[in-house]
Design a protein around this motif. Structure first.
Motif, mmCIF file in Angstrom:
data_model
loop_
_atom_site.group_PDB
_atom_site.id
_atom_site.type_symbol
_atom_site.label_atom_id
_atom_site.label_comp_id
_atom_site.label_asym_id
_atom_site.label_seq_id
_atom_site.Cartn_x
_atom_site.Cartn_y
_atom_site.Cartn_z
ATOM 1 N N MET A 64 90.124 56.949 24.535
ATOM 2 C CA MET A 64 91.418 57.344 23.962
ATOM 3 C C MET A 64 91.625 56.795 22.555
ATOM 4 O O MET A 64 92.377 57.348 21.759
ATOM 5 C CB MET A 64 92.552 56.851 24.870
ATOM 6 N N VAL A 65 90.964 55.663 22.258
ATOM 7 C CA VAL A 65 91.201 54.969 20.984
ATOM 8 C C VAL A 65 90.225 55.463 19.938
ATOM 9 O O VAL A 65 89.016 55.564 20.182
ATOM 10 C CB VAL A 65 91.069 53.443 21.168
ATOM 11 N N ASN A 66 90.757 55.760 18.766
ATOM 12 C CA ASN A 66 89.935 56.189 17.637
ATOM 13 C C ASN A 66 89.020 55.048 17.228
ATOM 14 O O ASN A 66 89.468 53.924 16.997
ATOM 15 C CB ASN A 66 90.844 56.578 16.465
ATOM 16 N N THR A 67 87.723 55.319 17.159
ATOM 17 C CA THR A 67 86.758 54.258 16.829
ATOM 18 C C THR A 67 86.897 53.764 15.398
ATOM 19 O O THR A 67 86.360 52.719 15.050
ATOM 20 C CB THR A 67 85.318 54.761 17.039
ATOM 21 N N THR A 68 87.591 54.505 14.564
ATOM 22 C CA THR A 68 87.866 54.033 13.202
ATOM 23 C C THR A 68 89.087 53.135 13.258
ATOM 24 O O THR A 68 90.214 53.577 13.119
ATOM 25 C CB THR A 68 88.124 55.216 12.251
#
Length: 507
Positions: A64-68
């Motif tokens: 769910m979390v943006n890797t950036t």
């Protein structure tokens, strides 16, 4: 001397342990295909669903979390494990096109992972009290069903923002908080004393089995269908289970439609007056002053700290430190719970055998299984902190830690029904309320220690968990007991106890 057939195992006086009075072997109907075993199996699958609903966010969070990361971790190359050889040109988690992702930092993730337990705290005690009075089947069924329906709304809440998701997870905890107290209240009416450990460990081990299934399946579903599908499938499974529960389950063997007369009579006779509802009045003040009850409360809090730390944060450790891909992350995070499921189930049969054969008293058995189920996990957590970047050693020690923790399933975690069978659901509500506090605090503390994503931070997490575990084990060793407490006796049992005491003094 053989006991009369009308004798109840629970009718012993408060200074007598239940293992000292046994039902005649020829009066015990077979457990295979019995109604009480069917109830345990249904509970097993129910708690599998419950824990699937609880832990799916732990793995899905990685997707769910943006890797950036808007605030990337500092370059601590000396303290972070090296990245493994890559076959792909990108580290990004591959999901179906259009799957949303969110820029949540580690602190926000910690709050979201702990949100469930804020609601979970609120319904434990009222759920246990009402289940002890009315019966637990309705509360357990509605608790799972309500949580499942709310789980279906998770993707929508995440789309609205982290505050909405936090509120939804807290509501899920609110619904699920009644489930374990309701289970204990039901076993107070269904579980013969000499079968308590095996029936309760079998039904409760569904939690570990659910975590074992949910963690790898969540990773697989995220990569094939996208993370929203995780919540749709888990929620649907909970709704399906509720249909079977409401069709086949009854609060009491007296009202069960399919139970045999032989089994019903055996359960009622073995439980005696302790197998009835406790009414509206409960001895609250004696409970608050009960040292054995406080020993259970504090020991469960200590044990749950390490359990919830791993349950909510292990996928993050596998991702940020060991750099496993999502599917490997899910499987390896699940592996410890397979061991805990097997050890928890086997410990129930072993504990009942020791009590039934009078090898040890109930008190000794509960202390023995609690000590083994807390000291061994603590030792393996310490070992994890020294494993460094070794994937094999880390996974081995984490698996052994959670696996050996399953032994305590037949120790402190069912001790409420030993010291006060009639009030077991209410007591579990109390102990689980306190035991849930680590579920709220541990992910937040873990997030604080691991803000920089370093091995040093995670080493503190493991050391703190190990130290708390060891302290809880020693506490129960000193103050725990398996005897029915005086405040838990019925009027009939008090009268019988007084008669015995007067006879002994006159003699």
């Amino acid at each position: 001397m053989p006991l009369s057939r009308s004798f109840s195992v629970n009718s012993a006086s408060s200074d007598l342990e239940e293992s000292e009075a046994l039902i005649e072997p020829d009066a015990v109907p077979p457990q295979c295909c019995s109604s009480r075993l069917n109830l345990a199996v249904l509970m097993f699958f129910g708690f599998s669903v419950v824990y699937g609903l609880r832990v799916n966010l732990s793995v899905a969070m990685v997707a769910m979390v943006n890797t950036t990361d808007p605030k990337p971790a500092p370059n601590n190359s000396m303290h972070v494990c090296p990245l493994p050889p890559r076959d792909n040109t990108s580290d990004a988690i591959v999901q179906p096109e259009g799957t949303p992702q969110y820029p949540w930092d580690s602190e926000t993730q910690g709050w979201l992972l702990g949100a469930f337990f804020f609601g979970y705290l609120c319904t434990q005690i009222p759920g246990g009290y009402l289940a002890g009075h009315y019966g637990g089947s309705l509360f357990l069924g509605l608790g799972v069903l309500g949580t499942a329906v709310l789980t279906l709304l998770t993707p929508l809440a995440a789309q609205f923002g982290s505050y909405w998701l936090f509120a939804l997870r807290a509501l899920e905890g609110f619904g699920e908080g009644v489930t374990f107290p309701a289970m204990m209240a039901m076993w107070a009416r269904w579980a013969p004393p000499l079968e308590r450990s095996r029936l309760m460990s079998l039904s409760g081990s569904g939690a570990n089995f659910g975590a074992f299934l949910a963690l790898p399946l969540t990773g697989f579903i995220c990569q094939t269908l996208g993370w929203p599908a995780v919540f749709y499938l888990c929620g649907g499974a909970g709704c399906l289970w509720a249909v079977f529960w409401f069709i086949f389950v009854s609060d009491d063997p007296r009202t069960h439609r399919r139970i045999s007369k032989e089994e019903r009579d055996y359960i009622i006779r073995s439980l005696g007056t302790q197998g009835t509802a406790h009414g509206w009045s409960v001895p609250v003040l004696p409970m608050l002053l009960s040292i054995p009850l406080w020993a259970i409360i504090l020991t469960q809090m200590c044990s749950n700290w390490s359990y919830y730390t791993l349950l909510t944060s292990l996928p993050t450790y596998m991702d940020n430190i060991l750099h496993f891909d999502l599917q490997s992350n899910g499987f390896l995070s699940a592996l410890p719970y397979l061991g805990a499921w097997l050890f928890g189930t086997m410990s129930g049969f072993a504990a009942d055998s020791l009590i039934e054969k009078r090898v040890f008293s109930v008190t000794v058995v509960r202390k023995l299984f609690t000590l083994a189920g807390m000291m061994l996990p603590a030792a393996f957590l310490v070992a994890v902190s020294f494993a460094g970047c070794s994937h094999i050693l880390t996974v081995t020690f984490l698996t052994l830690s959670t696996t050996t923790g399953g032994i305590s399933a037949s120790g402190v975690f069912i001790n409420q029904i030993d010291i006060a069978p009639r009030y077991a659901g209410f007591l579990l509500g109390i102990t689980n309320t306190f035991g849930t506090i680590p579920g709220v605090v541990a992910p937040i503390v873990t997030g604080y220690f691991t803000q920089d994503h370093t091995l040093d931070g995670w080493r503190k997490v493991f050391w703190v968990a190990a130290g708390i575990n060891m302290g809880g084990a020693l506490l129960f060793l000193i103050f725990g007991t398996g005897k029915i407490q005086p405040w838990a006796l019925t009027d009939e049992e008090r009268a019988e106890s007084e008669k015995k005491r007067s006879r002994s003094t006159s003699a």
